[in-house]
Design a protein around this motif. Structure first.
Motif, mmCIF file in Angstrom:
data_model
loop_
_atom_site.group_PDB
_atom_site.id
_atom_site.type_symbol
_atom_site.label_atom_id
_atom_site.label_comp_id
_atom_site.label_asym_id
_atom_site.label_seq_id
_atom_site.Cartn_x
_atom_site.Cartn_y
_atom_site.Cartn_z
ATOM 1 N N MET A 1 48.856 47.797 43.232
ATOM 2 C CA MET A 1 48.197 46.663 42.633
ATOM 3 C C MET A 1 49.204 45.911 41.586
ATOM 4 O O MET A 1 50.079 46.824 41.006
ATOM 5 N N PRO A 2 49.175 44.624 41.484
ATOM 6 C CA PRO A 2 50.165 43.899 40.817
ATOM 7 C C PRO A 2 50.402 44.416 39.255
ATOM 8 O O PRO A 2 49.392 44.641 38.551
ATOM 9 N N SER A 3 51.561 44.668 38.979
ATOM 10 C CA SER A 3 51.805 44.949 37.502
ATOM 11 C C SER A 3 51.816 43.901 36.372
ATOM 12 O O SER A 3 51.994 43.767 35.238
ATOM 13 N N THR A 4 51.917 42.573 36.906
ATOM 14 C CA THR A 4 51.858 41.332 36.295
ATOM 15 C C THR A 4 50.464 41.021 35.478
ATOM 16 O O THR A 4 50.394 40.094 34.665
ATOM 17 N N CYS A 5 49.509 41.775 35.861
ATOM 18 C CA CYS A 5 48.126 41.684 35.005
ATOM 19 C C CYS A 5 48.336 42.043 33.528
ATOM 20 O O CYS A 5 48.754 43.337 33.262
ATOM 21 N N THR A 6 48.221 41.326 32.857
ATOM 22 C CA THR A 6 48.469 41.607 31.318
ATOM 23 C C THR A 6 47.238 41.769 30.631
ATOM 24 O O THR A 6 46.861 41.528 29.321
ATOM 25 N N HIS A 7 46.063 41.997 31.216
ATOM 26 C CA HIS A 7 44.599 42.277 30.671
ATOM 27 C C HIS A 7 44.595 43.177 29.504
ATOM 28 O O HIS A 7 45.622 44.089 29.513
ATOM 29 N N SER A 8 43.914 42.781 28.447
ATOM 30 C CA SER A 8 43.781 43.952 27.461
ATOM 31 C C SER A 8 42.414 44.804 27.448
ATOM 32 O O SER A 8 42.284 45.602 26.749
ATOM 33 N N ALA A 9 41.910 44.836 28.723
ATOM 34 C CA ALA A 9 40.671 45.919 28.895
ATOM 35 C C ALA A 9 40.700 46.173 30.200
ATOM 36 O O ALA A 9 41.764 45.695 31.060
ATOM 37 N N THR A 344 30.047 48.365 41.068
ATOM 38 C CA THR A 344 31.066 47.921 40.208
ATOM 39 C C THR A 344 31.533 46.304 39.757
ATOM 40 O O THR A 344 31.827 46.142 38.868
ATOM 41 N N ALA A 345 31.352 45.892 41.149
ATOM 42 C CA ALA A 345 31.704 44.423 40.807
ATOM 43 C C ALA A 345 30.682 43.707 39.756
ATOM 44 O O ALA A 345 30.916 42.917 39.158
ATOM 45 N N MET A 346 29.430 44.304 39.685
ATOM 46 C CA MET A 346 28.287 43.701 39.014
ATOM 47 C C MET A 346 28.857 44.134 37.417
ATOM 48 O O MET A 346 28.090 43.481 36.540
ATOM 49 N N MET A 347 29.457 45.022 37.364
ATOM 50 C CA MET A 347 29.913 45.203 35.663
ATOM 51 C C MET A 347 30.985 44.249 35.127
ATOM 52 O O MET A 347 31.224 44.352 33.876
ATOM 53 N N HIS A 348 31.403 43.510 36.029
ATOM 54 C CA HIS A 348 32.750 42.529 35.459
ATOM 55 C C HIS A 348 32.263 41.047 35.659
ATOM 56 O O HIS A 348 31.976 40.599 36.510
ATOM 57 N N PRO A 349 32.640 40.275 34.557
ATOM 58 C CA PRO A 349 32.211 38.879 34.515
ATOM 59 C C PRO A 349 33.511 38.020 35.153
ATOM 60 O O PRO A 349 33.126 36.889 35.324
ATOM 61 N N VAL A 350 34.630 38.601 35.405
ATOM 62 C CA VAL A 350 35.595 37.852 36.135
ATOM 63 C C VAL A 350 36.195 38.939 37.255
ATOM 64 O O VAL A 350 36.380 40.084 36.735
ATOM 65 N N TYR A 351 36.804 38.441 38.134
ATOM 66 C CA TYR A 351 37.530 39.290 39.226
ATOM 67 C C TYR A 351 39.017 38.591 39.328
ATOM 68 O O TYR A 351 39.313 37.299 39.295
ATOM 69 N N TYR A 352 39.951 39.360 39.045
ATOM 70 C CA TYR A 352 41.255 38.954 39.327
ATOM 71 C C TYR A 352 42.033 39.195 40.483
ATOM 72 O O TYR A 352 41.804 40.487 41.177
ATOM 73 N N VAL A 353 42.400 38.067 41.184
ATOM 74 C CA VAL A 353 42.618 38.092 42.667
ATOM 75 C C VAL A 353 43.919 37.853 42.973
ATOM 76 O O VAL A 353 44.902 37.453 42.126
ATOM 77 N N HIS A 354 44.389 38.914 43.708
ATOM 78 C CA HIS A 354 45.947 38.974 44.144
ATOM 79 C C HIS A 354 46.212 38.922 45.510
ATOM 80 O O HIS A 354 45.368 39.062 46.391
ATOM 81 N N SER A 355 47.410 38.470 45.756
ATOM 82 C CA SER A 355 47.996 38.470 46.939
ATOM 83 C C SER A 355 49.643 38.747 47.056
ATOM 84 O O SER A 355 50.219 38.002 46.222
ATOM 85 N N GLN A 356 49.892 39.906 48.049
ATOM 86 C CA GLN A 356 51.240 40.317 47.999
ATOM 87 C C GLN A 356 51.805 40.524 46.446
ATOM 88 O O GLN A 356 53.224 40.043 46.279
ATOM 89 N N GLY A 357 51.215 41.257 45.770
ATOM 90 C CA GLY A 357 51.781 41.639 44.496
ATOM 91 C C GLY A 357 51.523 40.764 43.231
ATOM 92 O O GLY A 357 52.141 40.994 42.337
ATOM 93 N N LYS A 358 50.907 39.603 43.473
ATOM 94 C CA LYS A 358 51.026 38.409 42.485
ATOM 95 C C LYS A 358 49.246 38.121 42.204
ATOM 96 O O LYS A 358 48.882 37.946 43.124
ATOM 97 N N ILE A 359 49.026 37.870 41.307
ATOM 98 C CA ILE A 359 47.964 37.424 40.737
ATOM 99 C C ILE A 359 47.885 35.776 40.944
ATOM 100 O O ILE A 359 48.780 35.009 40.625
#
Length: 369
Positions: A1-9, A344-359
């Motif tokens: 999974m990409p390390s570029t995700c800087t989410h706080s939760a 699990t998807a139902m628990m989240h208000p937004v999905y972070y979509v990535h391709s080849q290591g990048k959001i």
């Protein structure tokens, strides 16, 4: 999974390349069989993923809530099947959708619901498009296939003015109790056979032109040849897949497109545990923690087990032996492969979509009923 995700939760992540591959495989599988794929939207509930599953057609989908039906109608979708026993309080909203769209279908498995449809005839000369739910030993909704009242309800629907018996719908959810291809195919064969036998009863009763549909991700991932005699199939989870599906025999773990990212927030050497910020509100309790690795597969760390969760906390321990806490610094992230992607998807208000290591974007699902 990409390390570029800087989410706080916690973050629910989607590998769009895997999603596209899963969707393409299922679409091509049933194109070869000559069967219409009517994908179910309940797993993801987003426009972007629906576009992938329908190949951009924006037609011929299944939903499990009226909120989903309205959401997709508002985004230009048509030929929508609301595959849930029709609640009486939603008849008027369904009527409005049926009058607005070229094709909007409802599900019926009892005569009381048919009476409610009679009370609300559609305007503009339209007719209700009704699918009758048949229970082929799944044991949830639907009239048992062997009971005389199943055929009688079909006759009553077909004979009702302003109502069309469009199809017969069976869900082989009993495939979720299977382990391996052979067991899946046995259930798929039984459900297909029982559905097709019921279709013959309809024809013998003079009821022609009715479609047949069965579905579940396991049965449609491991189809039997006789499924080519069906009109449609309606799987949904396959676009994401999950650990549960890999255990059943629907897929391999490399087909699982989603993860939950969680941070290490505490070290507790006295009890040989880590604490992470993923509780059941980010993952769900599905699976009951019965995996060798607990409630999820912790990607890249087969030595770890998600032992327990409360609302916002997860306790992680070693599968065996002592934890080397230096490998999991406080603030570092772990990637969890969920047991059940739909929950699990139902628990989240937004999905972070990535391709080849990048959001590459975010998807926002619809919610509600």
């Amino acid at each position: 999974m990409p390390s570029t995700c800087t989410h706080s939760a916690q973050a629910f992540t989607v590998d769009v390349d895997t999603v596209k591959r899963n969707a393409r495989v299922m679409l091509e599988r049933f194109e070869k069989l000559g069967v219409q794929l009517r994908p179910h939207m309940k797993t993801h509930k987003t426009v972007e993923c629906a576009d992938i599953m329908t190949g951009g057609a924006r037609r011929c989908i299944v939903v499990s809530t009226l909120a989903e039906a309205c959401f997709y109608a508002d985004h230009g979708y048509d030929d929508i099947l609301y595959a849930y026993p029709l609640p009486f309080d939603k008849v008027e909203r369904c009527a409005q959708l049926a009058e607005r769209l070229a094709l909007f279908h409802v599900l019926v498995d009892n005569s009381a619901t048919l009476e409610e449809l009679k009370k609300r005839p559609l305007k503009q000369g339209k007719s209700w498009h009704v699918w009758m739910k048949l229970d082929c030993d799944n044991g949830r909704a639907g009239i048992p296939y062997s009971e005389p009242r199943a055929l009688q309800l079909a006759k009553d629907i077909a004979a009702t003015a302003g109502v069309n018996l469009t199809g017969v719908y069976a869900h082989c959810g009993n495939t979720y109790g299977c382990q391996g291809e052979e067991q899946i195919k046995a259930v798929a064969q039984e459900t297909t056979t029982l559905t097709l036998q019921f279709m013959e009863k309809l024809k013998a009763a003079g009821i022609e032109g009715v479609k047949s549909s069965i579905g579940s991700t396991p049965s449609c991932s491991q189809p039997v040849p006789d499924m080519a005699m069906l009109s449609e199939v309606h799987p949904g989870n396959y676009v994401f897949y999950d650990v549960q599906q890999s255990l059943i025999g629907s897929c391999s773990l490399t087909d699982v497109a989603v993860r939950v990212l969680t941070r290490v927030i505490g070290h507790y050497p006295h009890r040989n545990q880590l604490l992470v910020d993923c509780g059941w509100t980010a993952l769900s309790h599905d699976g009951g923690g019965k995996l060798p690795t607990g409630y999820a597969v912790i990607e890249g760390h087969p030595e770890l087990k998600l032992l327990a969760m409360t609302q916002e906390h997860g306790r992680v321990e070693a599968v065996s032996g002592k934890l080397d806490f230096s490998k999991y610094p406080i603030g570092s992230m772990l990637s969890l492969m969920p047991y059940h992607a739909c929950a699990t998807a139902m628990m989240h208000p937004v999905y972070y979509v990535h391709s080849q290591g990048k959001i590459v974007g975010t998807w926002t699902p619809t919610r509600g009923w």
